[in-house]
Design a protein around this motif. Structure first.
Motif, mmCIF file in Angstrom:
data_model
loop_
_atom_site.group_PDB
_atom_site.id
_atom_site.type_symbol
_atom_site.label_atom_id
_atom_site.label_comp_id
_atom_site.label_asym_id
_atom_site.label_seq_id
_atom_site.Cartn_x
_atom_site.Cartn_y
_atom_site.Cartn_z
ATOM 1 N N GLU A 1 -20.534 -27.050 -46.114
ATOM 2 C CA GLU A 1 -21.418 -27.231 -47.262
ATOM 3 C C GLU A 1 -20.751 -28.056 -48.345
ATOM 4 O O GLU A 1 -21.393 -28.914 -48.961
ATOM 5 C CB GLU A 1 -21.835 -25.867 -47.817
ATOM 6 N N TRP A 2 -19.477 -27.827 -48.593
ATOM 7 C CA TRP A 2 -18.779 -28.616 -49.606
ATOM 8 C C TRP A 2 -18.759 -30.096 -49.237
ATOM 9 O O TRP A 2 -18.920 -30.959 -50.095
ATOM 10 C CB TRP A 2 -17.348 -28.092 -49.771
ATOM 11 N N THR A 3 -18.566 -30.387 -47.957
ATOM 12 C CA THR A 3 -18.557 -31.789 -47.518
ATOM 13 C C THR A 3 -19.946 -32.406 -47.645
ATOM 14 O O THR A 3 -20.083 -33.585 -47.991
ATOM 15 C CB THR A 3 -18.058 -31.880 -46.073
ATOM 16 N N ARG A 4 -20.986 -31.619 -47.390
ATOM 17 C CA ARG A 4 -22.349 -32.139 -47.500
ATOM 18 C C ARG A 4 -22.668 -32.576 -48.920
ATOM 19 O O ARG A 4 -23.452 -33.514 -49.140
ATOM 20 C CB ARG A 4 -23.352 -31.061 -47.060
ATOM 21 N N LEU A 5 -22.074 -31.920 -49.895
ATOM 22 C CA LEU A 5 -22.356 -32.234 -51.295
ATOM 23 C C LEU A 5 -21.595 -33.451 -51.805
ATOM 24 O O LEU A 5 -21.819 -33.894 -52.933
ATOM 25 C CB LEU A 5 -22.045 -31.017 -52.167
ATOM 26 N N LEU A 6 -20.684 -34.001 -50.984
ATOM 27 C CA LEU A 6 -19.989 -35.231 -51.378
ATOM 28 C C LEU A 6 -20.943 -36.409 -51.233
ATOM 29 O O LEU A 6 -21.822 -36.415 -50.363
ATOM 30 C CB LEU A 6 -18.765 -35.454 -50.501
ATOM 31 N N PRO A 7 -20.805 -37.434 -52.060
ATOM 32 C CA PRO A 7 -21.660 -38.618 -51.881
ATOM 33 C C PRO A 7 -21.351 -39.309 -50.566
ATOM 34 O O PRO A 7 -20.181 -39.514 -50.208
ATOM 35 C CB PRO A 7 -21.305 -39.502 -53.087
ATOM 36 N N ALA A 8 -22.391 -39.650 -49.823
ATOM 37 C CA ALA A 8 -22.223 -40.338 -48.546
ATOM 38 C C ALA A 8 -21.951 -41.816 -48.788
ATOM 39 O O ALA A 8 -22.439 -42.395 -49.764
ATOM 40 C CB ALA A 8 -23.476 -40.161 -47.701
ATOM 41 N N PRO A 9 -21.168 -42.468 -47.916
ATOM 42 C CA PRO A 9 -20.949 -43.913 -48.084
ATOM 43 C C PRO A 9 -22.243 -44.680 -47.893
ATOM 44 O O PRO A 9 -23.076 -44.316 -47.049
ATOM 45 C CB PRO A 9 -19.921 -44.242 -46.994
ATOM 46 N N LEU A 10 -22.438 -45.730 -48.681
ATOM 47 C CA LEU A 10 -23.668 -46.508 -48.610
ATOM 48 C C LEU A 10 -23.825 -47.191 -47.258
ATOM 49 O O LEU A 10 -24.918 -47.248 -46.702
ATOM 50 C CB LEU A 10 -23.690 -47.540 -49.744
ATOM 51 N N GLY A 11 -22.723 -47.732 -46.725
ATOM 52 C CA GLY A 11 -22.799 -48.413 -45.442
ATOM 53 C C GLY A 11 -23.414 -49.792 -45.515
ATOM 54 O O GLY A 11 -23.832 -50.342 -44.499
ATOM 55 N N ALA A 12 -23.523 -50.378 -46.699
ATOM 56 C CA ALA A 12 -24.071 -51.727 -46.874
ATOM 57 C C ALA A 12 -23.444 -52.331 -48.124
ATOM 58 O O ALA A 12 -22.840 -51.623 -48.937
ATOM 59 C CB ALA A 12 -25.591 -51.687 -46.997
#
Length: 667
Positions: A160-171
């Motif tokens: 859950e803690w990892t899910r709350l991190l901002p995901a990389p945009l990938g673009a």
């Protein structure tokens, strides 16, 4: 289970308002990476800060004591929330959150041993009134296991803690700094839902945190527009976190310099709070209807009254003129609205009545007022029949165009909500609101044109019309003088003097034209000369524009409005009266004369220590425009009251009284 409990133990620490615990995701392998977490639990009413805290506060600082050849990476924060306190925008966490840190273990660590991990952590814990520096020394002993066993036992909280991190945009995102605005183009499919977008820049001092952020979509590109902090250098790169929705959805953004598409369809994050479109259309119609009683449009409406009286006995002519006048008014309102939306989509900071913020437009209106005044006095006759007195569909249409152009800077009840919503709604709905306002302006004359009983109440044509026409030159002449004063406020007295000189030359030519008309001579050349003189003069006038002199201080001691001044006053806990006006806004001036600039208001505000901030929108001011937009206002007047002690701001009515203002500080 015992192994995990052992890894989560922390050294005893003094009681903090934010309790901190150091936790490992699981055992580590030699040379591998294990994720650590600072589990932060604020007490109710307290909050901690993101890595870039915003206008106040600071994030977490870490001082590691690690085994040889072990290294700790950069902390990774979850997506923060915004918290506006006393005009200061903070990036915070108001409930339990975890800061994750990757730890690279020594390659020579021996399975079956425990590595001591020690860290001194400092952070700031705050409420909306007080902040307390806090610290803790946290220790864990990390078990070392063989690589094959390192993933067998994991702390389930890390998912859950990892899910709350901002995901990389990938673009690849692009940004461009244009004056006081930083524009970022973020590739993001249009299908991605955005309900509470906010951009948190990683670099401090880059943007004005409390300034409103503007979001729009241009296809599959999200356009973010941020107000740059005064004095900040142009960035070489822009990094940060884009919050998509409340609840932890966010993207890590890194943008390089490049072309950013034009502003597209605006995102109205608060659109759900807007009234329904039918109610807004009714408000726009009512607002336009009330403009007919505003003194700012009376001189123009008097022109229409002449042709209505003349057409009173001819139902067909009256209907044609009524429809033509309505078409002119609605077309002008829709055209002005469309131009406003186009300019805003192109990144311009403009609002309703933007045309009167341009010295050249005011000069053109002044010349037109002088021409109409000369015509009403009989100095010459228009070659287009019916524009001012004779009555014709062409003249009615032209009068409608002029009436709408002059009327729209005036604002009154009902208009504020409708025009503010027009800046948030999709383009078709926004244009419908502008058209409804135009229909409201034209409605009285349209009713007279189609209802015989109303036409019969008009006075019959006669000699009174000649005298009435001459008397109507008086308010039109006063309008010309008011426009001359406004020209001095926009472009300085040198600009006003040049405009007046041009007007005098045009009047001289008009007098020659009138003399030729009365003698039965051709006046086409003189008319062409007058038009050419006016055109060339309008092209040369911008060279005479100078910075206008500052407005004289009124009874109420006021400072110029700025976001920084507002934030500073709110940080001191003082009440604030923010007042936005313009010299071309008649409603603003009436409020100032009858309600604001009053001794009783001055004395009441002085006793309560009220900070008065005055935003002058006579000339274009991007900072004021951004504030108006953030408040859901398309133009002035706007009055906002900020209670002392950081209370929620309250938008005041557009029509004020001294009692309504003194009552603000007596509650």
């Amino acid at each position: 289970m015992a192994l995990l409990l052992t890894m989560g133990l922390a050294a005893p620490a003094i009681a903090n308002h934010i309790a901190a615990t150091l936790v490992a995701e699981g055992p580590g392998a030699p040379g591998g990476t294990v994720m650590l977490a600072f589990d932060m639990k604020p007490e109710p009413g307290w909050h901690g800060y993101w890595s870039n805290p915003g206008d106040a506060g600071f994030g977490m600082s870490l001082d590691w004591s690690l085994p040889e050849r072990a290294t700790a990476g950069a902390p990774r924060y979850p997506v923060p929330s915004t918290l506006l306190v006393a005009g200061l925008m903070n990036h915070v966490y108001e409930s339990e959150y975890a800061v994750l840190v990757p730890l690279v273990l020594p390659p020579d660590a021996q399975p079956g041993t425990r590595l001591p991990i020690r860290v001194k952590a400092d952070w700031l814990a705050c409420t909306d009134r007080v902040c307390v520096p806090e610290k803790a020394e946290l220790v864990i002993e990390l078990p070392i296991v063989a690589a094959a066993d390192s993933s067998a036992r994991k702390d389930l909280r890390f998912a859950e803690w990892t899910r709350l991190l901002p995901a990389p945009l990938g673009a690849h995102a692009r940004f461009a700094a244009a004056g006081e605005v930083l524009r970022i183009g973020i590739p993001l499919p249009a299908s991605v839902a955005l309900t509470q977008p906010h951009f948190f820049p990683s670099e401090d001092g880059l943007v004005a945190y409390a300034a409103p952020q503007r979001f729009s979509r241009n296809g599959d590109v999200l356009i973010v527009e941020l107000a740059r902090r005064s004095g900040s250098d142009a960035p070489r790169r822009v990094a940060g976190v884009l919050r998509l929705n409340e609840g932890g959805d966010g993207l890590a953004i890194e943008a390089e310099p490049g072309a950013v598409p034009a502003r597209g369809a605006p995102l109205a994050t608060a659109r759900s709070s807007l009234p329904s479109l039918p109610l807004l259309l009714v408000a726009a119609l009512a607002g336009g209807l009330l403009l007919n009683v505003m003194p700012c449009v009376f001189p123009i409406l008097s022109l229409k009254a002449l042709s209505l009286a003349r057409a009173g006995e001819n139902a067909r002519q009256a209907r044609h003129e009524g429809l033509a006048y309505t078409a002119g008014v609605v077309l002008a309102c829709v055209a002005l609205g469309a131009l406003l939306l186009i300019l805003r989509a192109a990144g311009q900071e403009v609002g309703w009545a933007f045309q009167l913020q341009e010295p050249g437009v005011v000069a053109a209106l002044l010349l037109l007022a002088v021409v109409i005044t000369s015509n009403l006095l009989g100095l010459f006759e228009f070659s287009v029949p019916g524009f001012a007195s004779e009555g014709s569909p062409q003249g009615a249409f032209a009068t409608g165009l002029l009436a709408a152009f002059v009327a729209t800077p005036c604002t009154g009840p009902f208009m504020a909500a409708a025009m503010g919503a027009a800046l948030l709604l999709p383009v078709p709905a926004a244009l419908a609101l502008f058209a409804a306002m135009g229909l409201g302006i034209a409605l009285p004359f349209l009713a007279i044109a189609f209802v015989p009983a109303l036409r019969r109440r008009l006075p019959r044509p006669g000699r009174w019309m000649v005298r009435f026409r001459r008397w109507m030159a008086l308010p039109m002449g006063l309008t010309a003088l008011a426009l001359l004063w406004l020209a001095s406020r926009l472009g300085g007295w040198s600009f006003a003097a040049a405009t007046a000189a041009l007007a005098v030359m045009v009047v001289v030519l008009l007098a020659w034209i009138g003399k030729g008309q009365r003698a039965g001579l051709g006046t086409a050349r003189l008319a062409g000369g007058a038009i050419a003189l006016a055109g060339v003069g309008l092209l040369l006038l911008p060279a005479a524009v100078r910075a206008p002199s500052a407005s004289a201080q009124g009874i109420l001691p006021a400072r110029p409005f700025s976001e920084a001044a507002l934030a500073a006053a709110r940080a001191d806990g003082k009440p604030v009266f923010a007042w936005f006006t313009a010299d071309w806004c008649l409603t603003c001036k009436v409020n100032e004369e009858l309600a604001i600039e009053r001794p009783e208001v001055r004395d009441a505000f002085a006793r309560a220590g009220v900070v008065v901030l005055r935003g002058d929108w006579t000339r274009r001011d991007p900072a004021i425009t951004r504030y108006l937009t953030a408040q859901g206002a398309a133009g002035v007047p706007l009055y906002v009251w900020y209670p002392g002690g950081g209370g929620a701001p309250r938008r005041l009515p557009q029509v004020l009284t001294p009692t309504s203002l003194t009552g603000l500080v007596s509650r």
